[in-house]
Every structure is written in C-alpha cells, then in structure tokens.
Design a protein around this motif. Sequence first.
Motif, PDB file in Angstrom:
ATOM      1  N   ILE A 194       0.985  -1.376  -0.048  1.00  0.00           N
ATOM      2  CA  ILE A 194       0.022   0.063   0.095  1.00  0.00           C
ATOM      3  C   ILE A 194       0.897   1.225   0.011  1.00  0.00           C
ATOM      4  CG2 ILE A 194      -1.801   1.402   1.391  1.00  0.00           C
ATOM      5  CD1 ILE A 194      -2.840  -1.129   2.239  1.00  0.00           C
ATOM      6  N   ILE A 195       1.890   1.146   0.913  1.00  0.00           N
ATOM      7  CA  ILE A 195       2.742   2.493   0.930  1.00  0.00           C
ATOM      8  C   ILE A 195       3.567   2.487  -0.447  1.00  0.00           C
ATOM      9  CG2 ILE A 195       4.910   3.464   1.976  1.00  0.00           C
ATOM     10  CD1 ILE A 195       3.856   2.309   4.780  1.00  0.00           C
ATOM     11  N   TYR A 196       3.664   1.313  -1.192  1.00  0.00           N
ATOM     12  CA  TYR A 196       4.550   1.193  -2.370  1.00  0.00           C
ATOM     13  C   TYR A 196       3.786   1.997  -3.331  1.00  0.00           C
ATOM     14  CZ  TYR A 196       5.569  -0.938  -6.996  1.00  0.00           C
ATOM     15  OH  TYR A 196       5.955  -1.159  -8.198  1.00  0.00           O
ATOM     16  N   ASN A 197       2.334   1.912  -3.404  1.00  0.00           N
ATOM     17  CA  ASN A 197       1.538   2.395  -4.391  1.00  0.00           C
ATOM     18  C   ASN A 197       1.222   3.866  -3.928  1.00  0.00           C
ATOM     19  OD1 ASN A 197       0.021   0.603  -6.222  1.00  0.00           O
ATOM     20  ND2 ASN A 197       0.149  -0.722  -4.522  1.00  0.00           N
ATOM     21  N   THR A 198       1.292   4.284  -2.810  1.00  0.00           N
ATOM     22  CA  THR A 198       1.158   5.657  -2.442  1.00  0.00           C
ATOM     23  C   THR A 198       2.190   6.606  -2.975  1.00  0.00           C
ATOM     24  OG1 THR A 198      -0.003   5.114  -0.248  1.00  0.00           O
ATOM     25  CG2 THR A 198       0.893   7.358  -0.406  1.00  0.00           C
ATOM     26  N   ILE A 199       3.409   6.117  -2.913  1.00  0.00           N
ATOM     27  CA  ILE A 199       4.686   6.560  -3.206  1.00  0.00           C
ATOM     28  C   ILE A 199       5.004   6.560  -4.879  1.00  0.00           C
ATOM     29  CG2 ILE A 199       7.087   6.923  -3.174  1.00  0.00           C
ATOM     30  CD1 ILE A 199       5.644   7.436  -0.525  1.00  0.00           C
ATOM     31  N   LYS A 200       4.331   5.723  -5.363  1.00  0.00           N
ATOM     32  CA  LYS A 200       4.655   5.655  -6.758  1.00  0.00           C
ATOM     33  C   LYS A 200       3.548   6.504  -7.197  1.00  0.00           C
ATOM     34  CE  LYS A 200       1.722   2.415  -8.769  1.00  0.00           C
ATOM     35  NZ  LYS A 200       1.158   1.117  -9.146  1.00  0.00           N
ATOM     36  N   LEU A 201       2.315   6.677  -6.828  1.00  0.00           N
ATOM     37  CA  LEU A 201       1.420   7.820  -7.504  1.00  0.00           C
ATOM     38  C   LEU A 201       2.056   9.356  -7.216  1.00  0.00           C
ATOM     39  CD1 LEU A 201      -1.937   6.615  -6.000  1.00  0.00           C
ATOM     40  CD2 LEU A 201      -1.359   6.566  -8.618  1.00  0.00           C
ATOM     41  N   ARG A 206       4.669  14.208  -9.638  1.00  0.00           N
ATOM     42  CA  ARG A 206       5.733  14.986  -9.729  1.00  0.00           C
ATOM     43  C   ARG A 206       6.746  14.739 -10.700  1.00  0.00           C
ATOM     44  NH1 ARG A 206       7.914  15.460  -3.688  1.00  0.00           N
ATOM     45  NH2 ARG A 206       9.241  17.001  -4.820  1.00  0.00           N
ATOM     46  N   ARG A 207       6.456  13.964 -11.763  1.00  0.00           N
ATOM     47  CA  ARG A 207       7.548  13.669 -12.711  1.00  0.00           C
ATOM     48  C   ARG A 207       8.095  14.846 -13.365  1.00  0.00           C
ATOM     49  NH1 ARG A 207       2.486  12.724 -14.594  1.00  0.00           N
ATOM     50  NH2 ARG A 207       1.812  13.223 -16.818  1.00  0.00           N
ATOM     51  N   ARG A 208       7.174  15.852 -13.659  1.00  0.00           N
ATOM     52  CA  ARG A 208       7.773  16.861 -14.506  1.00  0.00           C
ATOM     53  C   ARG A 208       8.672  17.889 -13.432  1.00  0.00           C
ATOM     54  NH1 ARG A 208       3.219  20.270 -17.815  1.00  0.00           N
ATOM     55  NH2 ARG A 208       5.238  21.175 -18.319  1.00  0.00           N
ATOM     56  N   GLU A 209       8.068  17.885 -12.244  1.00  0.00           N
ATOM     57  CA  GLU A 209       8.985  18.814 -11.456  1.00  0.00           C
ATOM     58  C   GLU A 209      10.225  17.968 -11.220  1.00  0.00           C
ATOM     59  OE1 GLU A 209       8.870  19.852  -6.549  1.00  0.00           O
ATOM     60  OE2 GLU A 209       7.001  19.123  -7.464  1.00  0.00           O
ATOM     61  N   GLY A 294       8.738   0.570   1.616  1.00  0.00           N
ATOM     62  CA  GLY A 294       7.627   0.842   0.558  1.00  0.00           C
ATOM     63  C   GLY A 294       8.211   1.680  -0.221  1.00  0.00           C
ATOM     64  N   SER A 295       8.559   3.107   0.387  1.00  0.00           N
ATOM     65  CA  SER A 295       9.087   4.231  -0.520  1.00  0.00           C
ATOM     66  C   SER A 295      10.378   3.790  -1.460  1.00  0.00           C
ATOM     67  CB  SER A 295       9.545   5.168   0.448  1.00  0.00           C
ATOM     68  OG  SER A 295       8.377   5.537   1.058  1.00  0.00           O
ATOM     69  N   ILE A 296      11.130   2.979  -1.007  1.00  0.00           N
ATOM     70  CA  ILE A 296      12.429   2.594  -1.696  1.00  0.00           C
ATOM     71  C   ILE A 296      12.163   1.861  -2.631  1.00  0.00           C
ATOM     72  CG2 ILE A 296      14.794   1.390  -1.424  1.00  0.00           C
ATOM     73  CD1 ILE A 296      14.986   2.400   1.223  1.00  0.00           C
ATOM     74  N   PHE A 297      11.361   0.818  -2.628  1.00  0.00           N
ATOM     75  CA  PHE A 297      10.852   0.028  -3.707  1.00  0.00           C
ATOM     76  C   PHE A 297      10.377   0.711  -4.908  1.00  0.00           C
ATOM     77  CE2 PHE A 297      10.452  -3.964  -0.555  1.00  0.00           C
ATOM     78  CZ  PHE A 297      11.687  -3.971  -0.662  1.00  0.00           C
ATOM     79  N   ALA A 298       9.130   1.831  -4.633  1.00  0.00           N
ATOM     80  CA  ALA A 298       8.521   2.443  -5.457  1.00  0.00           C
ATOM     81  C   ALA A 298       9.902   3.352  -6.235  1.00  0.00           C
ATOM     82  CB  ALA A 298       7.516   3.395  -4.778  1.00  0.00           C
ATOM     83  N   ILE A 299      10.493   3.923  -5.698  1.00  0.00           N
ATOM     84  CA  ILE A 299      11.426   4.842  -6.088  1.00  0.00           C
ATOM     85  C   ILE A 299      12.305   4.259  -7.327  1.00  0.00           C
ATOM     86  CG2 ILE A 299      13.558   6.417  -5.956  1.00  0.00           C
ATOM     87  CD1 ILE A 299      12.003   7.020  -2.999  1.00  0.00           C
ATOM     88  N   ARG A 300      12.904   2.915  -6.814  1.00  0.00           N
ATOM     89  CA  ARG A 300      13.918   2.273  -7.699  1.00  0.00           C
ATOM     90  C   ARG A 300      13.050   1.861  -9.005  1.00  0.00           C
ATOM     91  NH1 ARG A 300      16.737  -2.575  -4.604  1.00  0.00           N
ATOM     92  NH2 ARG A 300      17.422  -2.735  -6.828  1.00  0.00           N
ATOM     93  N   LYS A 301      11.815   1.574  -8.764  1.00  0.00           N
ATOM     94  CA  LYS A 301      10.845   1.042 -10.175  1.00  0.00           C
ATOM     95  C   LYS A 301      10.553   2.284 -10.826  1.00  0.00           C
ATOM     96  CE  LYS A 301       7.400  -2.111 -11.485  1.00  0.00           C
ATOM     97  NZ  LYS A 301       8.212  -2.966 -12.422  1.00  0.00           N
ATOM     98  N   PHE A 302      10.060   3.250 -10.173  1.00  0.00           N
ATOM     99  CA  PHE A 302       9.465   4.291 -11.121  1.00  0.00           C
ATOM    100  C   PHE A 302      10.217   5.594 -10.967  1.00  0.00           C
ATOM    101  CE2 PHE A 302       6.157   1.432  -9.680  1.00  0.00           C
ATOM    102  CZ  PHE A 302       5.476   1.341 -10.753  1.00  0.00           C
ATOM    103  N   LEU A 303      11.186   5.964 -10.635  1.00  0.00           N
ATOM    104  CA  LEU A 303      12.174   6.928 -10.665  1.00  0.00           C
ATOM    105  C   LEU A 303      13.579   6.789 -10.997  1.00  0.00           C
ATOM    106  CD1 LEU A 303      12.115   9.962  -9.570  1.00  0.00           C
ATOM    107  CD2 LEU A 303      12.844   9.406  -7.284  1.00  0.00           C
ATOM    108  N   ASP A 304      13.537   7.242 -12.186  1.00  0.00           N
ATOM    109  CA  ASP A 304      14.837   7.021 -13.020  1.00  0.00           C
ATOM    110  C   ASP A 304      15.766   8.091 -12.774  1.00  0.00           C
ATOM    111  OD1 ASP A 304      16.687   6.210 -14.839  1.00  0.00           O
ATOM    112  OD2 ASP A 304      15.732   6.787 -16.581  1.00  0.00           O
ATOM    113  N   VAL A 305      16.709   7.965 -11.620  1.00  0.00           N
ATOM    114  CA  VAL A 305      17.529   8.998 -11.397  1.00  0.00           C
ATOM    115  C   VAL A 305      19.121   8.274 -11.473  1.00  0.00           C
ATOM    116  CG1 VAL A 305      15.948  10.535 -10.285  1.00  0.00           C
ATOM    117  CG2 VAL A 305      17.001   8.603  -8.852  1.00  0.00           C
TER     118      VAL A 305
END
Length: 305
Positions: A194-201, A206-209, A294-305
């Motif tokens: 659930i936290i993973y999905n929250t951070i994913k959204l 904020r993808r443009r930011e 949950g945050s780390i998993f979401a960032i690794r998958k959806f945040l390309d940095v």
Amino acid sequence: MKFSSIKTMPKNVVRDTLKSIERNNLMSAASILSVIAALIILGIFLILTINVSELTKDVESRLELKVFLQSDYTDAQKLTVQQALEDSDMIESVTFESSQEALDKFSASLDQYSSLLSGYNSQNNPMPASFIIHVKDPNDLEAVQTLAMTFKDKGVEYVKYGEEYVQVLVNFSNFTNTLSLVVLVVLSIISIFIIYNTIKLTVFARRREIGIMKYVGATNNYIRSPFILEGTLLGLIGAIVAFLVIRIAYYYVLGLLSGSSFLPVGTTLASPDLVMGKLIYFFLIYGGLIGALGSIFAIRKFLDV
C-alpha cells in the motif's frame, strides 16, 4: 548545486514531504490505516506471545519437585537421600513431608469434604512421605529428577513435578511465536504494497517537477529524500496511533479481568509496563522501516535518477 541550495536542503525536504502528504491525502490516509491495522493485529499476537511466555516462566519458577519415598523406607535411607539432595548445586531447598503431614494437607484442601478422609489414620494412611524440592533454575528440573531416581535402592519410589503441564505451556508458547512470525510477514507485505502504491502515485504526479530538478543539477539523494521521508513518516504515524489503541485496549482488558476467575489461580496478565515497553520500540521501528521500504521499492522502479 549551489552552497545555498545545499544549506537549505533539509528544510526543503521536509517541506516537500508535507506537501506531498497533503496533496495525496487519500492515499496517505490509506497507507496510515494499513499500518495501523497491521500493527493492531500484530500487537494482539505479540501481547499473547508475551503473556504466554511470562506465564510459562512464572509456572516454572513456582514448580516444586516431589520425591516420593517407598512405604517401608528407613530413617537411614531418608537421611542418605536428603543429604544427597541438599548437597546438589541445582537445588535451592529440600523439605521433608511425612505421610501424616501429606494427609493433613490433602484433607485441608478438601475443605467441607474433609470428612471423607476421616477413616484414615497412621495405620492405613495412603499418602506417601516425600521430599519437596525447589530448584534454583527451572531448566534443571529434569536433571534433578534424574538425580533423585538414582536413589531407588535407597527408598525412593518415584519423582513428580508436573512436567506435562509445563510441556503444554512450552508447546503453546512455541505455537504463538510461530503464528506471530507468519502474521508479521503477511501484514508487512500488505503494508509495504500500500505504501509502495502511495509513493508510486506521488512520483508519477511530480514527474515534471523531478525532471526540472534534475535539469538544474539536483542530486539523486536530494530528489529521493522526500519520498523516503514521506513513507517513513506515514509508517511512524500509523505506528503511534496503533500503539495508543493497543495501550488503551490492554488497560481495559486488565480492568475486566481484575479479580476474574477467567485466569488460573495465582496467575495474572503481564504488567502493562513490561508489555508496552516492548511494544513501543517494536512499533516505531516496524512502522518506520515498513514505510521506508515501501518508498525505496517505489522509487527504484518508477524514479529514473
């Protein structure tokens, strides 16, 4: 990045985190509720485990081992066995109980039905004489039993200490420990998801930011920090609320069971200080860790940095 930007980084991270939680208030609330629900359920199992463990220790500490003597034992045999038991480093105290004392004690325990034993006297007393032993360490009960049984040729008939009752408690304690571990794994997976999905959204919104921040030179850690802090904060909020609910409920249950015949005679639930002292640290660590993971998993998958 400029020095002035680095200097204000902690303030900006906190600001971005709080804004993100406010912006995604429904998903944030869902994340907090999932942690609360998980920890309340888990807390119930942990309280059960703690109480069973404390009950087992209490029963073991009060166990007395009885070495029953044969009906035709001699004074010399009695002294030999008593001396050997008193010399053992495992034994705290040895008390001799004659067959007449055993009969009187049993008669007193029957209360109004003690008249049923009025026909017994020193000539036909069915109660055997015994040594009542208290050990220093409950783990030595079996060893002391073995020691006492070596004197079968010195008048010892048999030894009893309620090992079946203790074994039932130990088995139940092991069962609750295993069940708590299974519940912990299942609820952790649900909470992380659930936290993973929250951070994913949040990341998607904020993808443009994020793209602009990267363009002007923001570091990866600077971009990641608000998301990890957000998940950790959601987990901690859930942990604190769950702890307060569990604490109130435990005191309420203690009040209901106070003076109740629901519990075995001479036993009580574990003290609130003991239970809550263990739970508060576990809840905070668990809530923060689940939120961060949950945050780390979401960032690794959806945040390309």
